[in-house]
Design a protein around this motif. Structure first.
Motif, PDB file in Angstrom:
ATOM      1  N   GLY A 316       0.617  -1.387   0.037  1.00 40.40           N
ATOM      2  CA  GLY A 316       0.442  -0.296  -0.147  1.00 40.40           C
ATOM      3  C   GLY A 316       0.817   1.340  -0.198  1.00 40.40           C
ATOM      4  O   GLY A 316       2.376   1.192  -0.192  1.00 40.40           O
ATOM      5  N   GLY A 317       0.022   2.292  -0.067  1.00 42.95           N
ATOM      6  CA  GLY A 317       0.794   3.868  -0.024  1.00 42.95           C
ATOM      7  C   GLY A 317       1.314   3.972   1.307  1.00 42.95           C
ATOM      8  O   GLY A 317       1.771   3.499   2.569  1.00 42.95           O
ATOM      9  N   PRO A 318       2.329   5.268   1.031  1.00 38.45           N
ATOM     10  CA  PRO A 318       3.329   5.354   2.575  1.00 38.45           C
ATOM     11  C   PRO A 318       1.994   5.736   4.241  1.00 38.45           C
ATOM     12  O   PRO A 318       0.372   5.986   3.955  1.00 38.45           O
ATOM     13  CB  PRO A 318       2.994   6.592   1.964  1.00 38.45           C
ATOM     14  N   VAL A 319       2.356   5.482   5.256  1.00 34.45           N
ATOM     15  CA  VAL A 319       2.060   5.986   6.287  1.00 34.45           C
ATOM     16  C   VAL A 319       1.555   7.046   6.508  1.00 34.45           C
ATOM     17  O   VAL A 319       2.514   7.561   6.100  1.00 34.45           O
ATOM     18  CB  VAL A 319       2.648   4.796   7.240  1.00 34.45           C
ATOM     19  N   THR A 320       0.825   7.295   6.624  1.00 37.67           N
ATOM     20  CA  THR A 320       0.434   8.634   6.629  1.00 37.67           C
ATOM     21  C   THR A 320       1.448   8.791   8.523  1.00 37.67           C
ATOM     22  O   THR A 320      -0.007   8.445   9.827  1.00 37.67           O
ATOM     23  CB  THR A 320      -1.029   9.689   6.390  1.00 37.67           C
ATOM     24  N   PRO A 321       1.695   9.934   8.795  1.00 38.07           N
ATOM     25  CA  PRO A 321       2.244  10.207  10.554  1.00 38.07           C
ATOM     26  C   PRO A 321       1.431  10.887  10.981  1.00 38.07           C
ATOM     27  O   PRO A 321      -0.047  11.141  10.376  1.00 38.07           O
ATOM     28  CB  PRO A 321       3.013  10.744  10.553  1.00 38.07           C
ATOM     29  N   GLY A 322       0.566  10.257  12.614  1.00 35.76           N
ATOM     30  CA  GLY A 322      -0.150  11.097  12.992  1.00 35.76           C
ATOM     31  C   GLY A 322      -2.075  10.256  12.669  1.00 35.76           C
ATOM     32  O   GLY A 322      -2.386  11.192  12.905  1.00 35.76           O
ATOM     33  N   ASN A 323      -2.190   9.379  11.774  1.00 32.11           N
ATOM     34  CA  ASN A 323      -3.619   8.747  11.307  1.00 32.11           C
ATOM     35  C   ASN A 323      -3.852   8.508  12.341  1.00 32.11           C
ATOM     36  O   ASN A 323      -3.259   7.299  12.066  1.00 32.11           O
ATOM     37  CB  ASN A 323      -3.985   8.717  10.266  1.00 32.11           C
ATOM     38  N   LEU A 324      -4.755   8.947  13.333  1.00 34.77           N
ATOM     39  CA  LEU A 324      -5.165   8.311  14.278  1.00 34.77           C
ATOM     40  C   LEU A 324      -6.297   6.579  14.322  1.00 34.77           C
ATOM     41  O   LEU A 324      -6.474   5.996  14.583  1.00 34.77           O
ATOM     42  CB  LEU A 324      -6.167   8.944  15.671  1.00 34.77           C
ATOM     43  N   ALA A 325      -6.530   6.680  12.459  1.00 39.74           N
ATOM     44  CA  ALA A 325      -8.000   5.446  12.242  1.00 39.74           C
ATOM     45  C   ALA A 325      -7.075   4.522  12.431  1.00 39.74           C
ATOM     46  O   ALA A 325      -7.477   3.483  12.451  1.00 39.74           O
ATOM     47  CB  ALA A 325      -7.922   5.957  10.368  1.00 39.74           C
ATOM     48  N   ALA A 326      -5.808   4.257  12.024  1.00 35.04           N
ATOM     49  CA  ALA A 326      -5.222   2.029  11.722  1.00 35.04           C
ATOM     50  C   ALA A 326      -5.625   2.183  13.210  1.00 35.04           C
ATOM     51  O   ALA A 326      -5.640   1.294  13.752  1.00 35.04           O
ATOM     52  CB  ALA A 326      -3.730   3.351  12.226  1.00 35.04           C
ATOM     53  N   THR A 340     -16.506  -2.951   1.871  1.00 33.51           N
ATOM     54  CA  THR A 340     -15.176  -3.557   2.844  1.00 33.51           C
ATOM     55  C   THR A 340     -15.374  -1.549   3.713  1.00 33.51           C
ATOM     56  O   THR A 340     -14.675  -1.642   3.482  1.00 33.51           O
ATOM     57  CB  THR A 340     -13.947  -3.424   2.534  1.00 33.51           C
ATOM     58  N   LEU A 341     -15.732  -2.182   4.603  1.00 28.12           N
ATOM     59  CA  LEU A 341     -15.836  -0.825   6.182  1.00 28.12           C
ATOM     60  C   LEU A 341     -14.066  -0.417   6.239  1.00 28.12           C
ATOM     61  O   LEU A 341     -13.781   0.621   6.453  1.00 28.12           O
ATOM     62  CB  LEU A 341     -16.647  -1.271   7.163  1.00 28.12           C
ATOM     63  N   GLY A 342     -13.312  -1.807   6.232  1.00 31.81           N
ATOM     64  CA  GLY A 342     -12.338  -1.543   6.605  1.00 31.81           C
ATOM     65  C   GLY A 342     -11.521  -1.158   5.695  1.00 31.81           C
ATOM     66  O   GLY A 342     -10.367  -0.748   6.382  1.00 31.81           O
ATOM     67  N   ALA A 343     -11.948  -0.941   4.491  1.00 35.24           N
ATOM     68  CA  ALA A 343     -10.877   0.193   3.523  1.00 35.24           C
ATOM     69  C   ALA A 343     -10.941   0.790   3.977  1.00 35.24           C
ATOM     70  O   ALA A 343     -10.432   1.297   3.681  1.00 35.24           O
ATOM     71  CB  ALA A 343     -12.134  -0.599   1.944  1.00 35.24           C
ATOM     72  N   ILE A 344     -11.497   1.766   4.958  1.00 39.31           N
ATOM     73  CA  ILE A 344     -11.968   3.509   4.690  1.00 39.31           C
ATOM     74  C   ILE A 344     -10.655   3.463   5.907  1.00 39.31           C
ATOM     75  O   ILE A 344      -9.553   4.743   6.104  1.00 39.31           O
ATOM     76  CB  ILE A 344     -13.103   3.677   5.451  1.00 39.31           C
ATOM     77  N   LYS A 345      -9.708   2.496   5.963  1.00 35.69           N
ATOM     78  CA  LYS A 345      -8.542   2.844   7.289  1.00 35.69           C
ATOM     79  C   LYS A 345      -7.229   1.989   6.483  1.00 35.69           C
ATOM     80  O   LYS A 345      -6.840   2.218   7.620  1.00 35.69           O
ATOM     81  CB  LYS A 345      -9.157   2.876   8.659  1.00 35.69           C
ATOM     82  N   ASP A 346      -7.810   1.329   5.351  1.00 36.31           N
ATOM     83  CA  ASP A 346      -6.493   0.307   5.722  1.00 36.31           C
ATOM     84  C   ASP A 346      -4.450   1.448   5.040  1.00 36.31           C
ATOM     85  O   ASP A 346      -3.709   0.748   4.400  1.00 36.31           O
ATOM     86  CB  ASP A 346      -6.709  -0.605   3.935  1.00 36.31           C
TER      87      ASP A 346
END
Ligand code: FUB
Length: 462
Positions: A316-326, A340-346
């Protein structure tokens, strides 16, 4: 997490000085430019990537490619752009289309860069050769004309995408082609002329373009882009591979080593570096990316004991620093059973609002108001939301409006001081607001009349 300012400043200075951009596996090797069609070469302790350079404007529908770049790395994670080291203008007989190429070291110790380029003469694409004294050049035209053109007897339907391979006995082989036509030939020791006739290798099932040849444990491998219905959606391509006991085949098809990516084209380079095998390829995952604004990325590749290759996991793409969705648990008022609801936080960066390649949240055929929500086990301080809307050009459309809300302990209320909740396509819509401390953040979505809504990615930032 507490920032270590001294280290951060030192790192910023280092980046300024070297133009090196840290890349996690799966992230673009750079987001400063769009790159495509990677080729890889190891020289000493350095991994070199030779890439095309996509310059199409946003929404462009054709390749705009004028030059090729060289990137270097000593850890296969952080790449330094050495700049445009070769351009169409280096070939006096050519005028456009700096498409895929590959660099090989000749027996004379010089570096030969085989390229796809559009000549000014009859026909379309040709294979040219440039030569330089180091992996980064400078490179100059080695022939003064094409090595392969439409007038070469038995050449491919489209003469592009050269891959060059040197066997243990020093014999060099050239493979190339597209439009379902693969060709191969021996090169002379001068690296700039064909030895003998051109052959059409057999057994390379569903070959479309982008061949990449290498050898491991005495077995020859040929990876290539294929676009049959068995491995990709229409207009997209996967990477299949075949093996052989002779460099000119016959080949035996072994399967798919890379699924389709987020760009329509797919293009492999497979290489061992410091004891680890890698798949280098491109996709459309960089911010603002697309089919003509691609990005080279790299992921680890593993072999089975029998020599077959495991399918590459696209990280996947770069991990976005500070993204609390993870670290959040998502929930929703309704999700269609096939979405897939989980796709919104992948962590994926969509290429555009139609990019379903990493899944999506969608609520077809509900209309009106729906919501998605993140919940954390402990309170988080949140001050920014970014949402990338899904629009399938069918029943799911961009919303009419949206609202970011938080749980204040007894009810959901709108976040205070919000800059608004955007509903634009093909981008992250950011909303900043007065920080809230909460265990739940909600995105309330109101559909346009007659449509449902969807989300590709939703980020929440502290
Ligand atoms: O970048 C132009 C062309 O697209 C390449 O030559 C092909 O391999 C495909 O990636």
């Amino acid at each position: 997490m507490r920032r270590r300012w001294a280290a951060a400043i030192a790192m910023a200075l280092l980046l300024l000085l070297t133009d090196a951009r840290p890349a996690l596996a799966g992230a673009p090797i750079t987001t400063a430019i769009y790159t495509a069609d990677p080729a890889a070469l190891v020289v000493g302790d350095t991994l070199y990537l030779y890439t095309g350079h996509d310059e199409a404007p946003t929404g462009g529908t054709n390749f705009v490619m004028r030059d090729w770049h060289v990137f270097s790395s000593t850890d296969a994670a952080t790449f330094t752009d050495q700049g445009a080291r070769l351009a169409v203008s280096n070939f006096a007989w050519a005028g456009a289309d700096a498409w895929a190429g590959e660099v090989e070291r000749g027996a004379d110790g010089r570096y030969y860069w085989y390229t796809s380029v559009n000549g000014n003469g009859p026909g379309w694409m040709n294979i040219g050769v440039a030569v330089g004294n180091s992996p980064t050049g400078p490179f100059t035209d080695a022939i003064g004309g094409p090595l392969i053109s439409d007038s070469t007897p038995d050449s491919a339907p489209l003469n592009i995408d050269p891959t060059v391979f040197t066997d243990d006995d020093g014999q060099v082989y050239l493979y190339w082609g597209s439009y379902y036509g693969l060709r191969a030939a021996r090169l002379n020791a001068d690296m700039t002329s064909i030895n003998g006739s051109i052959i059409t290798p057999s057994g390379v099932s569903n070959f479309w373009e982008a061949p990449w040849m290498f050898k491991r444990n005495g077995v020859y491998y040929l990876a290539y882009a294929a676009n049959d219905a068995g491995c990709s959606q229409p207009n997209y391509a996967c990477v299949r591979y075949a093996t052989a006991s002779d460099p000119l085949g016959p080949w035996t098809h072994r399967g798919v080593v890379l699924d389709q990516v987020s760009s329509t084209t797919n293009h492999p380079a497979i290489i061992e570096f410091k004891g680890q095998w890698y798949m280098v390829y491109h996709n459309a995952a960089a911010p603002g990316g697309g089919n003509f604004r691609r990005s080279v990325t790299i992921d680890k590749l593993y072999f089975n004991a029998d020599g077959t290759m495991q399918k590459v996991v696209q990280t996947g793409g770069p991990v976005t620093p500070g993204n609390l969705a993870a670290s959040a648990t998502p929930s929703t008022s309704y999700v269609s059973p096939w979405e897939t609801l989980g796709a919104i936080k992948d962590g994926y960066t969509p290429a555009n609002s139609q990019d379903h390649s990493h899944g999506a949240y969608g609520n077809w055929n509900h209309q009106g108001s729906e919501w998605i929500e993140y919940q954390w086990p402990t309170a988080q301080t949140i001050r920014r939301s970014e949402v990338y809307w899904f629009d399938d050009n069918l029943g799911i459309d961009l919303p009419a409006s949206c609202q970011v809300q938080f749980w204040n302990g007894s009810a959901y209320v709108n976040v205070p001081g919000s800059s608004g909740c955007g509903v634009a396509a093909n981008t992250f819509n950011a909303a900043t607001f007065t920080p809230v401390s909460t265990t739940r953040l909600r995105l309330s979505i109101t559909s346009r009349s007659g449509y449902s809504t969807g989300v590709l990615e939703w980020r929440a930032f502290s």
